[in-house]
Design a protein around this motif. Structure first.
Motif: not given
Length: 356
Positions: A309-316, A173-176, A318-322, A280-290
Motif C-alpha cells: 500500500g505504500e512505497i518510500c523512495y528517497k525519503d518520500k 492487509n497492505p504492507v509498506k 507514495y501511496i498506492i491504491n489509497e 525502473s523505480i522512476d516508472e513506478i513513482i511516475e505511475s503512482i503520481e499519474n
C-alpha cells in the motif's frame, strides 16, 4: 534407501494448542536427517525426535556459508485431505541452488518420499484453520571441519516442520516497503537467483534500517545502476498498470519464485495480460503520481500474496491504491489459496495429495 524411523515419546507427540501461530517459532516433534560423505554419497536417512544437532566449530558452513534451503507448505483441504503445493518445483529449485553452491544434489523422488513420510508422522500438527499451514523447511549445509576455503566433502540434509499462520503481522492487509539506494542484495553472476543463506544475511542491514523507519520490507534495486526494481526481501514484486501486470524479468540476480510463476500463469486465466520486463523505480513513482499504477503486491511461499500500500523512495512516501488491497490482488490470493486448500479446481496439477 529405506528411512529409519525413531519416534518421539508419546508425551512429546501431543499436539500443543496455540491461540495464534507466529511464523516459524513452533516446531513439530520430528525431523528428517541424512548424511553425505564423499566416498559414500547420501546415506543413513532417518526420522528422529526433533533435537539440536552437533556441529564442529570449524564446519565449513559456519565460516563460508555453503548452504542452501527451500520453503514449501502442506495444507489441510476442505475435504480433509493434505495437499502439497508445487512440491516438485521446490525440490527442483533446491537442486539448482545446490548445484550453484557446489553441494551434491539429492534425488527428487527420495526427497518427496522423505517429506511425505515426515508429514504423515506429524500430520496432527497441520493447522486446520484456513490461512494457516504446515511450513516445510528442507536445508543442506556443509559440515566438514576445515578453516581453509574449499568445497566441503561432508553435508547434512535436514527437513523440519513448523505450523504457521500469516507471515506478516499485517496479515492480508497492505504492507509498506522501503526502497534502498544505499545497499544492494545481489548482482548477475552472483547467488541472487538461488536460495542460500548469504543472500539473506546481506539484506539484514537494509532491513533493519527500513524497520526503524516504520517499513515492513526492503525493495531492492539493481546492483549496477540502482535504477531497476528487482525484488523485495522475502518476496518477488508485481505491479498492475492500466494495461498489464508486470514483474521484473529474471536477470540472474532475482529468485525465480514458485508463487511468482503461479501468478504469471494464473493472471491470464483472469483476462489479465502479464509481462516480465525491466521496470525502473522512476516508472513506478511516475505511475503512482499519474494514477496509472492500480495495484502492487509481493509473492512468496511464506506470505502467498501480500498487497503493498505504500512505497518510500528517497525519503518520500507514495501511496498506492489509497493504501487499500486491490481487486486483482485479492482475486489472485483467493485463486491460489483456493487451489491450495482444495476449494478451487487445479488446472495446472500443482497440488499433490499426501496419503498413507
Amino acid at each position: 534407501m529405506e528411512i529409519e524411523i525413531n519416534l518421539a515419546e508419546p508425551e512429546k507427540r501431543k499436539v500443543s494448542q496455540f491461540e495464534e501461530l507466529p511464523f516459524g517459532k513452533i516446531f513439530t516433534p520430528h525431523m528428517f536427517i541424512m548424511k553425505y560423505e564423499e566416498n559414500k554419497g547420501w546415506h543413513s536417512p532417518k526420522i528422529q525426535p526433533f533435537s539440536n544437532i552437533e556441529l564442529h566449530p570449524a564446519a565449513i558452513v559456519l565460516h563460508y556459508s555453503q548452504t542452501v534451503f527451500e520453503g514449501l507448505k502442506a495444507y489441510y483441504g476442505i475435504d480433509g485431505k493434505i495437499r502439497l503445493f508445487r512440491v516438485w518445483d521446490h525440490i527442483a529449485r533446491l537442486n539448482r541452488s545446490a548445484e550453484r553452491l557446489c553441494i551434491p544434489q539429492v534425488d527428487p523422488e527420495f526427497v518427496f518420499k522423505a517429506i511425505k513420510t515426515l508429514i504423515l508422522i506429524d500430520k496432527d500438527w497441520i493447522p486446520k484453520k484456513k490461512g494457516s499451514a504446515l511450513y516445510i523447511r528442507p536445508l543442506i549445509f556443509a559440515t566438514q571441519p576445515n578453516l581453509g576455503l574449499k568445497i566441503s566433502s561432508e553435508y547434512l540434509f535436514i527437513i523440519i516442520l513448523s505450523p504457521v499462520g500469516a507471515y506478516y503481522k499485517e496479515g492480508f492487509n497492505p504492507v509498506k516497503i522501503y526502497v534502498t539506494t544505499e545497499y544492494i542484495r545481489a548482482c548477475p553472476g552472483g547467488t541472487g537467483e538461488v536460495k542460500t543463506g548469504g543472500n539473506y544475511a546481506a539484506s539484514l542491514k537494509a532491513q533493519e534500517l527500513a524497520q526503524k523507519k516504520g517499513y515492513t520490507q526492503v525493495l531492492w534495486l539493481d546492483a549496477k545502476e540502482k535504477k531497476y526494481v528487482e525484488e523485495v526481501g522475502s518476496m518477488n514484486i508485481f505491479f498492475y498498470f492500466d494495461n498489464e501486470l508486470a514483474t521484473p524479468a529474471l536477470t540472474g540476480s532475482i529468485l525465480p519464485g514458485i508463487t511468482r510463476d503461479s501468478v504469471l500463469k494464473l493472471a491470464p486465466q483472469l483476462g489479465i495480460p502479464t509481462k516480465e520486463r525491466r521496470i525502473s523505480i522512476d516508472e513506478i513513482i511516475e505511475s503512482i503520481e499519474n494514477k496509472t499504477l492500480k495495484e502492487c503486491f509481493g509473492t512468496g511461499t511464506a506470505a502467498v500474496i501480500s498487497p503493498v500500500g505504500e512505497i518510500c523512495y528517497k525519503d518520500k512516501s507514495y501511496i498506492i491504491n489509497e493504501g487499500k488491497t486491490g481487486e486483482l490482488t485479492r482475486k489472485l490470493f483467493e485463486y491460489i489459496t483456493g487451489i491450495q486448500y482444495g476449494e478451487k479446481e487445479d488446472p495446472f496439477n500443482w497440488t499433490v495429495i499426501v496419503e498413507d
